[in-house]
Motif scaffolding. Structure first.
Motif, PDB file in Angstrom:
ATOM      1  N   PRO A  75       0.738  -1.359  -0.015  1.00  0.00           N
ATOM      2  CA  PRO A  75       0.061   0.020   0.045  1.00  0.00           C
ATOM      3  C   PRO A  75       1.011   1.213  -0.120  1.00  0.00           C
ATOM      4  CG  PRO A  75      -0.042  -1.131   2.156  1.00  0.00           C
ATOM      5  CD  PRO A  75       0.610  -1.980   1.372  1.00  0.00           C
ATOM      6  N   GLU A  76       2.336   1.071   0.480  1.00  0.00           N
ATOM      7  CA  GLU A  76       2.959   2.385   0.489  1.00  0.00           C
ATOM      8  C   GLU A  76       4.299   2.213  -0.402  1.00  0.00           C
ATOM      9  OE1 GLU A  76       3.354   3.474   4.499  1.00  0.00           O
ATOM     10  OE2 GLU A  76       1.404   3.335   4.969  1.00  0.00           O
ATOM     11  N   THR A  77       3.996   1.869  -1.490  1.00  0.00           N
ATOM     12  CA  THR A  77       5.469   1.607  -2.200  1.00  0.00           C
ATOM     13  C   THR A  77       5.769   3.053  -2.865  1.00  0.00           C
ATOM     14  OG1 THR A  77       3.894   1.450  -4.286  1.00  0.00           O
ATOM     15  CG2 THR A  77       4.672  -0.633  -2.989  1.00  0.00           C
ATOM     16  N   VAL A  78       7.041   3.122  -2.867  1.00  0.00           N
ATOM     17  CA  VAL A  78       7.625   4.515  -3.208  1.00  0.00           C
ATOM     18  C   VAL A  78       8.456   4.147  -4.706  1.00  0.00           C
ATOM     19  CG1 VAL A  78       9.091   6.348  -2.709  1.00  0.00           C
ATOM     20  CG2 VAL A  78       7.726   5.234  -0.990  1.00  0.00           C
ATOM     21  N   PRO A  79       8.102   4.738  -5.572  1.00  0.00           N
ATOM     22  CA  PRO A  79       8.769   4.773  -6.918  1.00  0.00           C
ATOM     23  C   PRO A  79      10.032   4.831  -6.870  1.00  0.00           C
ATOM     24  CG  PRO A  79       6.784   5.861  -7.251  1.00  0.00           C
ATOM     25  CD  PRO A  79       6.848   5.762  -5.975  1.00  0.00           C
ATOM     26  N   THR A  80      10.845   4.154  -7.835  1.00  0.00           N
ATOM     27  CA  THR A  80      12.243   4.671  -7.959  1.00  0.00           C
ATOM     28  C   THR A  80      12.487   4.432  -9.592  1.00  0.00           C
ATOM     29  OG1 THR A  80      14.610   4.370  -7.443  1.00  0.00           O
ATOM     30  CG2 THR A  80      13.344   2.447  -7.444  1.00  0.00           C
ATOM     31  N   THR A  81      13.509   5.133 -10.128  1.00  0.00           N
ATOM     32  CA  THR A  81      13.758   4.914 -11.447  1.00  0.00           C
ATOM     33  C   THR A  81      15.098   4.189 -11.744  1.00  0.00           C
ATOM     34  OG1 THR A  81      12.621   7.107 -12.018  1.00  0.00           O
ATOM     35  CG2 THR A  81      14.136   6.268 -13.469  1.00  0.00           C
ATOM     36  N   ILE A  82      15.021   3.254 -12.404  1.00  0.00           N
ATOM     37  CA  ILE A  82      15.863   2.430 -12.805  1.00  0.00           C
ATOM     38  C   ILE A  82      16.427   2.631 -14.410  1.00  0.00           C
ATOM     39  CG2 ILE A  82      17.131   0.107 -13.278  1.00  0.00           C
ATOM     40  CD1 ILE A  82      15.164  -0.644 -10.937  1.00  0.00           C
ATOM     41  N   GLU A  83      17.570   2.825 -14.774  1.00  0.00           N
ATOM     42  CA  GLU A  83      18.025   2.800 -16.166  1.00  0.00           C
ATOM     43  C   GLU A  83      18.315   1.668 -16.709  1.00  0.00           C
ATOM     44  OE1 GLU A  83      20.710   5.895 -17.717  1.00  0.00           O
ATOM     45  OE2 GLU A  83      21.953   4.427 -18.117  1.00  0.00           O
ATOM     46  N   ILE A  84      17.640   1.175 -17.762  1.00  0.00           N
ATOM     47  CA  ILE A  84      18.107  -0.368 -18.266  1.00  0.00           C
ATOM     48  C   ILE A  84      18.621  -0.112 -19.558  1.00  0.00           C
ATOM     49  CG2 ILE A  84      17.254  -2.391 -18.713  1.00  0.00           C
ATOM     50  CD1 ILE A  84      16.467  -1.772 -15.793  1.00  0.00           C
ATOM     51  N   ALA A  85      19.665  -0.805 -19.839  1.00  0.00           N
ATOM     52  CA  ALA A  85      20.316  -0.427 -21.312  1.00  0.00           C
ATOM     53  C   ALA A  85      20.530  -1.962 -21.864  1.00  0.00           C
ATOM     54  CB  ALA A  85      21.690   0.200 -20.970  1.00  0.00           C
ATOM     55  N   GLN A  86      20.377  -1.828 -23.141  1.00  0.00           N
ATOM     56  CA  GLN A  86      20.568  -3.048 -24.089  1.00  0.00           C
ATOM     57  C   GLN A  86      20.802  -2.814 -25.319  1.00  0.00           C
ATOM     58  OE1 GLN A  86      16.908  -5.777 -24.809  1.00  0.00           O
ATOM     59  NE2 GLN A  86      18.555  -7.518 -23.931  1.00  0.00           N
ATOM     60  N   GLY A  87      22.074  -2.998 -25.759  1.00  0.00           N
ATOM     61  CA  GLY A  87      22.650  -2.479 -26.985  1.00  0.00           C
ATOM     62  C   GLY A  87      22.352  -0.983 -27.235  1.00  0.00           C
ATOM     63  N   SER A  88      21.679  -0.553 -28.263  1.00  0.00           N
ATOM     64  CA  SER A  88      21.536   0.872 -28.489  1.00  0.00           C
ATOM     65  C   SER A  88      20.240   1.550 -27.463  1.00  0.00           C
ATOM     66  CB  SER A  88      21.358   1.067 -29.903  1.00  0.00           C
ATOM     67  OG  SER A  88      20.321   0.502 -30.329  1.00  0.00           O
ATOM     68  N   ALA A  89      19.526   0.720 -27.049  1.00  0.00           N
ATOM     69  CA  ALA A  89      18.142   0.933 -26.352  1.00  0.00           C
ATOM     70  C   ALA A  89      18.416   1.317 -24.884  1.00  0.00           C
ATOM     71  CB  ALA A  89      17.173  -0.230 -26.444  1.00  0.00           C
ATOM     72  N   VAL A  90      18.022   2.366 -24.338  1.00  0.00           N
ATOM     73  CA  VAL A  90      18.086   2.901 -22.961  1.00  0.00           C
ATOM     74  C   VAL A  90      16.763   3.258 -22.593  1.00  0.00           C
ATOM     75  CG1 VAL A  90      19.204   4.411 -21.272  1.00  0.00           C
ATOM     76  CG2 VAL A  90      20.459   3.365 -23.290  1.00  0.00           C
ATOM     77  N   VAL A  91      16.272   2.630 -21.542  1.00  0.00           N
ATOM     78  CA  VAL A  91      14.995   3.058 -21.086  1.00  0.00           C
ATOM     79  C   VAL A  91      15.153   3.163 -19.478  1.00  0.00           C
ATOM     80  CG1 VAL A  91      13.466   1.602 -22.946  1.00  0.00           C
ATOM     81  CG2 VAL A  91      14.189   0.803 -20.462  1.00  0.00           C
ATOM     82  N   HIS A  92      14.121   4.207 -19.006  1.00  0.00           N
ATOM     83  CA  HIS A  92      13.982   4.366 -17.499  1.00  0.00           C
ATOM     84  C   HIS A  92      12.733   3.834 -17.095  1.00  0.00           C
ATOM     85  CE1 HIS A  92      17.211   7.284 -18.998  1.00  0.00           C
ATOM     86  NE2 HIS A  92      17.759   6.982 -17.801  1.00  0.00           N
ATOM     87  N   LEU A  93      12.649   3.200 -16.072  1.00  0.00           N
ATOM     88  CA  LEU A  93      11.464   2.450 -15.454  1.00  0.00           C
ATOM     89  C   LEU A  93      11.261   3.025 -14.262  1.00  0.00           C
ATOM     90  CD1 LEU A  93      11.787  -1.107 -17.063  1.00  0.00           C
ATOM     91  CD2 LEU A  93      10.547   1.024 -18.080  1.00  0.00           C
ATOM     92  N   ALA A  94      10.028   3.245 -13.919  1.00  0.00           N
ATOM     93  CA  ALA A  94       9.728   3.456 -12.620  1.00  0.00           C
ATOM     94  C   ALA A  94       9.382   2.224 -11.905  1.00  0.00           C
ATOM     95  CB  ALA A  94       8.665   4.536 -12.476  1.00  0.00           C
ATOM     96  N   ALA A  95       9.890   1.864 -10.781  1.00  0.00           N
ATOM     97  CA  ALA A  95       9.490   0.561  -9.921  1.00  0.00           C
ATOM     98  C   ALA A  95       9.283   0.901  -8.291  1.00  0.00           C
ATOM     99  CB  ALA A  95      10.682  -0.364 -10.179  1.00  0.00           C
ATOM    100  N   PRO A  96       8.589   0.128  -7.711  1.00  0.00           N
ATOM    101  CA  PRO A  96       8.386   0.556  -6.364  1.00  0.00           C
ATOM    102  C   PRO A  96       9.840  -0.147  -5.516  1.00  0.00           C
ATOM    103  CG  PRO A  96       7.354  -1.745  -7.318  1.00  0.00           C
ATOM    104  CD  PRO A  96       7.673  -0.925  -8.289  1.00  0.00           C
ATOM    105  N   LYS A  97       9.997   0.555  -4.413  1.00  0.00           N
ATOM    106  CA  LYS A  97      11.332   0.448  -3.736  1.00  0.00           C
ATOM    107  C   LYS A  97      10.920  -0.846  -2.647  1.00  0.00           C
ATOM    108  CE  LYS A  97      14.219   4.488  -2.986  1.00  0.00           C
ATOM    109  NZ  LYS A  97      14.335   5.725  -2.260  1.00  0.00           N
ATOM    110  N   ASP A  98       9.726  -1.267  -2.705  1.00  0.00           N
ATOM    111  CA  ASP A  98       9.642  -2.201  -1.405  1.00  0.00           C
ATOM    112  C   ASP A  98      10.309  -3.497  -1.488  1.00  0.00           C
ATOM    113  OD1 ASP A  98       8.192  -3.264  -3.599  1.00  0.00           O
ATOM    114  OD2 ASP A  98       6.228  -3.423  -2.436  1.00  0.00           O
TER     115      ASP A  98
END
Length: 561
Positions: A22-45
């Protein structure tokens, strides 16, 4: 320049397979694969694994043949490469990853919590992964199905396999295939075989939608690539595939296929409007009929493509894959069955196994004291794929390095060429086939399990037809793996019956060829429907002889004296 994408979300309400607090706090993770880079928000719990998070991101694909259960060790990623802070290794990490890789920061994505992670580097992704499907050619003149012609000049035929997807652009005016696009099935991140994907679809609410969305998005892109900017877009789309793949495309739960009595939600031919699946075509989408939960439209369309419903010769059709589908025609009857061969020949359960990717060892041979091998695209070895695995095991058997029980037990007079390659890995005998790559005793057991399932299925169909395997007049190999293996290696390990070489032929993607024929030859759809209704399906799980034959086929054929 890399392709960078921001995903400011917490993967919907709940990441795949995880429970949200119920109280998850998002954090951002950078994911790199080859030329693709994405930033995903994920809970810290910490309740979400990296694999669960990545399952919803189409730009990043990490293989998970076991479906994320920590049983295959194939989903390793580099975690926080620039910093010392990393999650403690899980038991699965310690089991599958070498100490030096753990020290470098590699962790299995399926057991690695997202908590405390800032950056992840995934192994390079190659969508095509050396997936090749040839443009099919036909001797008979075209008699194009008028319904297809009425929906537009161009139509598309698709074969959705568990491992690969092939698509064909068909010109209804010329009656010929204009182009082909083939890729690895992007659902592979959810598991290598149909049971893994069925299990994933049931594991959490929304997972069925993830699987369905993955294949629909892939087909949309492939159809657009085929069309190449043509306007208007293609009309009719004809789809073949195994029963589970068709369910997932349609968004229908395949749960009934995953447990006895293995009942699919549908097997009949379905015609869907274009706006239901949204694949980018203007006409209807036709799902070809299946016969049973594990004998799908792919084997039905393949059987028609090689004229098993018309050719009087006793013909065996074998599609060697994770779900080995087999058909035998004899005396006017077509018999079918499916065997749970598992993903060994796709590399999933082999310690250094890989699919048909660049650098996969695909051929192996010995001439005197010289070993030689080929790799896909001629690149340095990254592992061994199915065709190379068969060659290697066949060579080990012929030189008596491996005995008929599958045990690595070299004789005292072992050929000198082999001696430097016979080593131990984790205290057990193994064979070093290239650099730091090994075939282990456990790998050989996996080969035995897979080959026994297919060989026993062939024997059961022959028994039902009242014939010996020697009576087979034509053996047709098809499927992505079947089309690339050396038949002599398959015979040597006992995967296929021993037949004269001139009776064994390969057909590049017979299932896809059958889908194209549906468009090219009027009446083909009726032939496939008729076969699906009239073929005699043999359920092996309850067959009185199957277990006995399966155990017998676990042994390799003895060396000819």
């Amino acid at each position: 320049m890399g392709e960078e994408v921001n995903r400011e979300r917490s993967s919907g309400a709940t990441p795949v397979g995880a429970a949200a607090g119920p109280e998850t706090v998002p954090t951002t993770i950078e994911i790199a694969q080859g030329s693709a880079v994405v930033h995903l928000a994920a809970p810290k719990d910490g309740g979400t694994t990296l694999l669960a998070l990545l399952a919803e991101e189409p730009e990043i694909q990490v293989p998970a043949p076991c479906g994320g259960h920590g049983r295959c060790g194939k989903c390793a990623v580099l975690v926080n490469p620039d910093g010392p802070s990393r999650p403690e290794p899980s038991p699965a990490d310690l089991r599958f990853l070498k100490p030096f890789r753990l020290a470098e920061g590699y962790r299995l994505a399926c057991t690695c919590p997202v908590s405390g992670i800032d950056r992840v580097v995934a192994p390079p992704r190659d969508r095509s992964a050396f997936v090749k499907s040839e443009v099919p050619h036909f001797d008979a003149p075209a008699d194009v199905w008028q319904e297809a012609r009425s929906e537009g000049r161009f139509a598309v035929a698709v074969d959705i396999g568990t491992t690969t997807v092939a698509s064909y652009l068909f010109d209804t005016e010329s009656g010929e295939v204009e182009s082909v696009v083939a890729e690895m099935n992007r659902q592979g991140v959810f598991g290598a075989d149909v049971l893994s994907r069925i299990s994933f679809s049931e594991r959490a609410p929304g997972n069925l939608e993830h699987l369905s969305r993955a294949i629909r998005a892939q087909l949309t892109e492939m159809i657009a690539a085929l069309a190449g900017g043509r306007r208007p877009s293609p009309g009719m789309v004809v789809v073949t595939g195994n029963t589970t793949m068709l369910h997932l495309l349609a968004g229908v739960s395949p749960s009934g296929i995953g447990r006895a009595p293995f009942t699919p939600a549908f097997t009949e031919c379905r015609r869907l409007p274009s706006d239901e699946l949204r694949l980018g075509n203007r006409g209807s989408v036709i799902l070809l009929p299946s016969q049973a939960g594990y004998v799908g439209a792919d084997i039905m369309s393949a059987a028609v493509a090689v004229d098993m419903d018309r050719d009087p010769r006793t013909t065996l059709l074998v599609d060697i894959g994770t779900n080995g589908e087999i058909a035998l025609s004899h005396g006017g009857t077509v018999y079918t069955c499916a065997t749970a061969a598992g993903p060994a020949f796709e590399g999933a359960t082999i310690s250094s196994g890989v699919g048909g990717v660049a650098g996969a060892l695909s051929r192996w041979s010995r001439s005197g004291d010289v070993f030689s091998f080929d790799t896909i695209a001629g690149l340095p070895v990254v592992g061994i794929c199915g065709s190379g695995l068969l060659d290697l095991v066949a060579s080990l058997l012929s030189d008596e390095i491996v005995d008929e029980t599958g045990r690595i037990d070299p004789p005292r007079d072992t050929p000198a060429a082999w001696q430097p390659l016979l080593v131990e890995v984790d205290g057990a005998p193994a064979v070093r086939y290239a650099g730091g790559y090994y075939l282990t005793q456990k790998d050989l057991r996996e080969v035995q399990l897979a080959k026994a399932a297919i060989a026993a299925g062939i024997e059961i169909l022959c028994a039902e037809a009242g014939i010996e395997t020697a009576s087979i007049e034509r053996l047709v190999l098809t499927g992505g793996f079947g089309n690339h293996l050396r038949s002599e290696s398959a015979v040597r390990i006992g995967l296929l019956p021993s037949l004269p070489p001139d009776r064994i032929v390969t057909v590049d993607n017979a299932a896809g060829r059958g889908a194209v024929l549906t468009l090219r030859a009027s009446g083909t759809l009726d032939r496939i429907k008729k076969l699906a209704l009239q073929a005699r399906y043999i359920e092996l799980s309850g067959h009185a002889l199957f277990q006995e034959r399966y155990v017998e086929q676990m042994f390799f054929p003895e060396v000819d004296s």
